[in-house]
Design a protein around this motif. Structure first.
Motif, PDB file in Angstrom:
ATOM      1  N   MET A   1      52.594 -31.446  -7.897  1.00 34.57           N
ATOM      2  CA  MET A   1      53.817 -30.715  -8.185  1.00 34.57           C
ATOM      3  C   MET A   1      54.413 -31.318  -9.452  1.00 34.57           C
ATOM      4  SD  MET A   1      55.621 -28.216  -6.961  1.00 34.57           S
ATOM      5  CE  MET A   1      55.187 -28.054  -5.254  1.00 34.57           C
ATOM      6  N   HIS A   2      54.546 -30.510 -10.488  1.00 38.61           N
ATOM      7  CA  HIS A   2      55.020 -31.072 -11.757  1.00 38.61           C
ATOM      8  C   HIS A   2      56.420 -30.625 -12.145  1.00 38.61           C
ATOM      9  CE1 HIS A   2      54.014 -27.239 -13.655  1.00 38.61           C
ATOM     10  NE2 HIS A   2      52.799 -27.340 -13.150  1.00 38.61           N
ATOM     11  N   THR A   3      56.908 -29.516 -11.628  1.00 37.96           N
ATOM     12  CA  THR A   3      58.243 -29.046 -11.983  1.00 37.96           C
ATOM     13  C   THR A   3      59.017 -28.807 -10.695  1.00 37.96           C
ATOM     14  OG1 THR A   3      57.311 -27.951 -13.927  1.00 37.96           O
ATOM     15  CG2 THR A   3      59.541 -27.308 -13.263  1.00 37.96           C
ATOM     16  N   LEU A   4      60.112 -29.537 -10.527  1.00 40.29           N
ATOM     17  CA  LEU A   4      60.878 -29.463  -9.284  1.00 40.29           C
ATOM     18  C   LEU A   4      62.323 -29.108  -9.556  1.00 40.29           C
ATOM     19  CD1 LEU A   4      59.468 -32.713  -7.686  1.00 40.29           C
ATOM     20  CD2 LEU A   4      59.091 -30.389  -6.857  1.00 40.29           C
ATOM     21  N   PRO A   5      62.930 -28.347  -8.649  1.00 43.78           N
ATOM     22  CA  PRO A   5      64.366 -28.107  -8.770  1.00 43.78           C
ATOM     23  C   PRO A   5      65.126 -29.395  -8.432  1.00 43.78           C
ATOM     24  CG  PRO A   5      63.543 -27.195  -6.717  1.00 43.78           C
ATOM     25  CD  PRO A   5      62.355 -27.709  -7.469  1.00 43.78           C
ATOM     26  N   PRO A   6      66.366 -29.520  -8.869  1.00 42.18           N
ATOM     27  CA  PRO A   6      67.124 -30.736  -8.571  1.00 42.18           C
ATOM     28  C   PRO A   6      67.365 -30.928  -7.077  1.00 42.18           C
ATOM     29  CG  PRO A   6      68.451 -29.197  -9.880  1.00 42.18           C
ATOM     30  CD  PRO A   6      67.099 -28.591  -9.723  1.00 42.18           C
ATOM     31  N   CYS A   7      67.323 -29.827  -6.320  1.00 36.95           N
ATOM     32  CA  CYS A   7      67.562 -29.904  -4.885  1.00 36.95           C
ATOM     33  C   CYS A   7      66.726 -28.823  -4.194  1.00 36.95           C
ATOM     34  CB  CYS A   7      69.049 -29.680  -4.599  1.00 36.95           C
ATOM     35  SG  CYS A   7      69.464 -29.792  -2.866  1.00 36.95           S
ATOM     36  N   GLY A   8      66.125 -29.151  -3.061  1.00 35.52           N
ATOM     37  CA  GLY A   8      65.360 -28.171  -2.286  1.00 35.52           C
ATOM     38  C   GLY A   8      63.924 -28.070  -2.748  1.00 35.52           C
ATOM     39  N   GLY A   9      63.235 -27.060  -2.235  1.00 33.74           N
ATOM     40  CA  GLY A   9      61.850 -26.821  -2.610  1.00 33.74           C
ATOM     41  C   GLY A   9      60.845 -27.667  -1.866  1.00 33.74           C
ATOM     42  N   ASP A  10      61.252 -28.208  -0.715  1.00 34.41           N
ATOM     43  CA  ASP A  10      60.317 -28.975   0.098  1.00 34.41           C
ATOM     44  C   ASP A  10      59.236 -28.039   0.635  1.00 34.41           C
ATOM     45  OD1 ASP A  10      62.145 -30.997  -0.323  1.00 34.41           O
ATOM     46  OD2 ASP A  10      62.915 -30.987   1.725  1.00 34.41           O
ATOM     47  N   THR A  11      58.180 -28.616   1.203  1.00 31.45           N
ATOM     48  CA  THR A  11      57.147 -27.835   1.861  1.00 31.45           C
ATOM     49  C   THR A  11      57.114 -28.216   3.327  1.00 31.45           C
ATOM     50  OG1 THR A  11      55.807 -27.649  -0.140  1.00 31.45           O
ATOM     51  CG2 THR A  11      54.672 -27.313   1.952  1.00 31.45           C
ATOM     52  N   LEU A  12      57.055 -27.201   4.179  1.00 33.83           N
ATOM     53  CA  LEU A  12      56.918 -27.410   5.613  1.00 33.83           C
ATOM     54  C   LEU A  12      55.452 -27.214   5.990  1.00 33.83           C
ATOM     55  CD1 LEU A  12      60.008 -25.329   6.776  1.00 33.83           C
ATOM     56  CD2 LEU A  12      59.859 -27.812   6.498  1.00 33.83           C
ATOM     57  N   PHE A  13      54.863 -28.207   6.610  1.00 32.80           N
ATOM     58  CA  PHE A  13      53.503 -28.129   7.123  1.00 32.80           C
ATOM     59  C   PHE A  13      53.578 -28.084   8.640  1.00 32.80           C
ATOM     60  CE2 PHE A  13      53.088 -30.279   3.046  1.00 32.80           C
ATOM     61  CZ  PHE A  13      52.012 -29.622   2.471  1.00 32.80           C
ATOM     62  N   ALA A  14      52.658 -27.358   9.272  1.00 35.12           N
ATOM     63  CA  ALA A  14      52.659 -27.267  10.730  1.00 35.12           C
ATOM     64  C   ALA A  14      51.231 -27.263  11.258  1.00 35.12           C
ATOM     65  CB  ALA A  14      53.401 -26.010  11.183  1.00 35.12           C
ATOM     66  N   SER A  15      51.074 -27.787  12.462  1.00 38.69           N
ATOM     67  CA  SER A  15      49.768 -27.987  13.081  1.00 38.69           C
ATOM     68  C   SER A  15      49.337 -26.802  13.941  1.00 38.69           C
ATOM     69  CB  SER A  15      49.800 -29.246  13.958  1.00 38.69           C
ATOM     70  OG  SER A  15      48.633 -29.340  14.739  1.00 38.69           O
ATOM     71  N   ALA A  16      48.252 -26.150  13.561  1.00 37.79           N
ATOM     72  CA  ALA A  16      47.678 -25.068  14.368  1.00 37.79           C
ATOM     73  C   ALA A  16      47.163 -25.608  15.695  1.00 37.79           C
ATOM     74  CB  ALA A  16      46.546 -24.384  13.600  1.00 37.79           C
ATOM     75  N   TYR A  17      46.745 -26.881  15.722  1.00 38.70           N
ATOM     76  CA  TYR A  17      46.291 -27.506  16.967  1.00 38.70           C
ATOM     77  C   TYR A  17      47.438 -27.586  17.974  1.00 38.70           C
ATOM     78  CZ  TYR A  17      42.457 -29.388  14.038  1.00 38.70           C
ATOM     79  OH  TYR A  17      41.396 -29.560  13.190  1.00 38.70           O
ATOM     80  N   LYS A  18      48.599 -28.024  17.506  1.00 40.68           N
ATOM     81  CA  LYS A  18      49.768 -28.142  18.393  1.00 40.68           C
ATOM     82  C   LYS A  18      50.163 -26.776  18.939  1.00 40.68           C
ATOM     83  CE  LYS A  18      53.396 -30.051  20.313  1.00 40.68           C
ATOM     84  NZ  LYS A  18      53.277 -30.995  21.428  1.00 40.68           N
ATOM     85  N   PHE A  19      50.148 -25.760  18.089  1.00 45.38           N
ATOM     86  CA  PHE A  19      50.502 -24.414  18.556  1.00 45.38           C
ATOM     87  C   PHE A  19      49.549 -23.952  19.655  1.00 45.38           C
ATOM     88  CE2 PHE A  19      52.047 -23.784  13.974  1.00 45.38           C
ATOM     89  CZ  PHE A  19      53.299 -24.281  14.273  1.00 45.38           C
ATOM     90  N   TYR A  20      48.262 -24.225  19.492  1.00 45.81           N
ATOM     91  CA  TYR A  20      47.290 -23.855  20.522  1.00 45.81           C
ATOM     92  C   TYR A  20      47.571 -24.634  21.808  1.00 45.81           C
ATOM     93  CZ  TYR A  20      42.982 -22.958  23.007  1.00 45.81           C
ATOM     94  OH  TYR A  20      42.079 -22.582  23.970  1.00 45.81           O
ATOM     95  N   ASP A  21      47.858 -25.925  21.674  1.00 49.26           N
ATOM     96  CA  ASP A  21      48.080 -26.772  22.846  1.00 49.26           C
ATOM     97  C   ASP A  21      49.258 -26.332  23.702  1.00 49.26           C
ATOM     98  OD1 ASP A  21      45.918 -28.449  22.429  1.00 49.26           O
ATOM     99  OD2 ASP A  21      47.093 -30.034  21.465  1.00 49.26           O
ATOM    100  N   ILE A  22      50.265 -25.696  23.119  1.00 45.64           N
ATOM    101  CA  ILE A  22      51.430 -25.321  23.924  1.00 45.64           C
ATOM    102  C   ILE A  22      51.296 -23.938  24.556  1.00 45.64           C
ATOM    103  CG2 ILE A  22      52.981 -26.868  22.702  1.00 45.64           C
ATOM    104  CD1 ILE A  22      54.067 -24.559  21.146  1.00 45.64           C
ATOM    105  N   LEU A  23      50.219 -23.224  24.246  1.00 40.13           N
ATOM    106  CA  LEU A  23      49.978 -21.939  24.903  1.00 40.13           C
ATOM    107  C   LEU A  23      49.585 -22.165  26.360  1.00 40.13           C
ATOM    108  CD1 LEU A  23      47.770 -20.287  22.135  1.00 40.13           C
ATOM    109  CD2 LEU A  23      50.151 -19.681  22.673  1.00 40.13           C
ATOM    110  N   SER A  24      49.960 -21.243  27.234  1.00 41.96           N
ATOM    111  CA  SER A  24      49.474 -21.312  28.611  1.00 41.96           C
ATOM    112  C   SER A  24      47.974 -21.049  28.597  1.00 41.96           C
ATOM    113  CB  SER A  24      50.180 -20.256  29.474  1.00 41.96           C
ATOM    114  OG  SER A  24      49.760 -18.952  29.083  1.00 41.96           O
ATOM    115  N   PRO A  25      47.242 -21.538  29.591  1.00 42.37           N
ATOM    116  CA  PRO A  25      45.800 -21.263  29.634  1.00 42.37           C
ATOM    117  C   PRO A  25      45.485 -19.767  29.618  1.00 42.37           C
ATOM    118  CG  PRO A  25      46.338 -23.036  31.144  1.00 42.37           C
ATOM    119  CD  PRO A  25      47.647 -22.473  30.639  1.00 42.37           C
ATOM    120  N   ALA A  26      46.291 -18.960  30.295  1.00 43.68           N
ATOM    121  CA  ALA A  26      46.039 -17.508  30.322  1.00 43.68           C
ATOM    122  C   ALA A  26      46.250 -16.891  28.943  1.00 43.68           C
ATOM    123  CB  ALA A  26      46.944 -16.836  31.355  1.00 43.68           C
TER     124      ALA A  26
END
Length: 184
Positions: A1-26
């Protein structure tokens, strides 16, 4: 990342594994029978708007060529490196669950997207510093900018050309893998 705003612009990462793990078996078993259409039309729009060219030649899987930027993938996919299952939908690209009616697809995707947005322990927020580099695996991670900025935010992006997404019915969830490892 070479050009950033003075505030904000973060990136949110999320785990597809965790999402699968919280599903009910059905629900997990049901989702493993489904495919979804993913469309990257936004890349074409951004290229028009910002004047950059898109790579139209081969991009990994043989069918991944041209400017269609649309594919069908399993809703639950196996990461070929880890062998683990993850939920493979996201609000930016997933437009429809193919085996369901339009209303069923819309409602199920709304549920899955809400699950992804509200499962806070699956998320990591990365606050960029100039010249930071991040590496992640799109096969098991979703990501998006926070869009809480109005100034310029730019970086250079390199992407690996991946294989076609697939589900190995014998693959494990991360939770099952950890339990198996702990009992070994």
């Amino acid at each position: 990342m070479h050009t950033l705003p003075p505030c904000g612009g973060d990136t949110l990462f999320a785990s597809a594994y965790k999402f699968y793990d919280i599903l009910s078996p059905a629900m997990a078993a049901f989702l493993e029978t489904l495919t979804a259409t993913h469309s990257a039309e936004m890349f074409r729009e951004q290229s028009r708007r910002h004047g950059f060219k898109l790579h139209l030649g081969p991009r990994g899987a043989p069918e991944n060529v041209g400017d269609e930027f649309r594919a069908a993938h399993p809703v639950i996919r196996t990461n070929p490196v880890t062998g683990l299952k993850g939920l493979f939908v996201n609000t930016c690209f997933t437009t429809r669950i193919n085996e369901l009616s339009v209303d069923e697809s819309r409602n199920l995707l709304a549920y899955l997207f809400a699950l992804q947005h509200q499962c806070y322990d699956a998320h990591l927020r990365y606050c960029w510093d100039p010249n930071d580099t991040a590496i992640w695996d799109n096969r098991s991670t979703t990501h998006n900018a926070t869009f809480d900025y109005s100034e310029l935010r730019q970086g250079d992006r390199a992407v690996c050309c991946g294989e076609a997404a697939y589900l190995d019915p014998n693959s494990l969830s991360r939770k099952a893998f950890e339990l198996k490892a702990a009992s070994a």
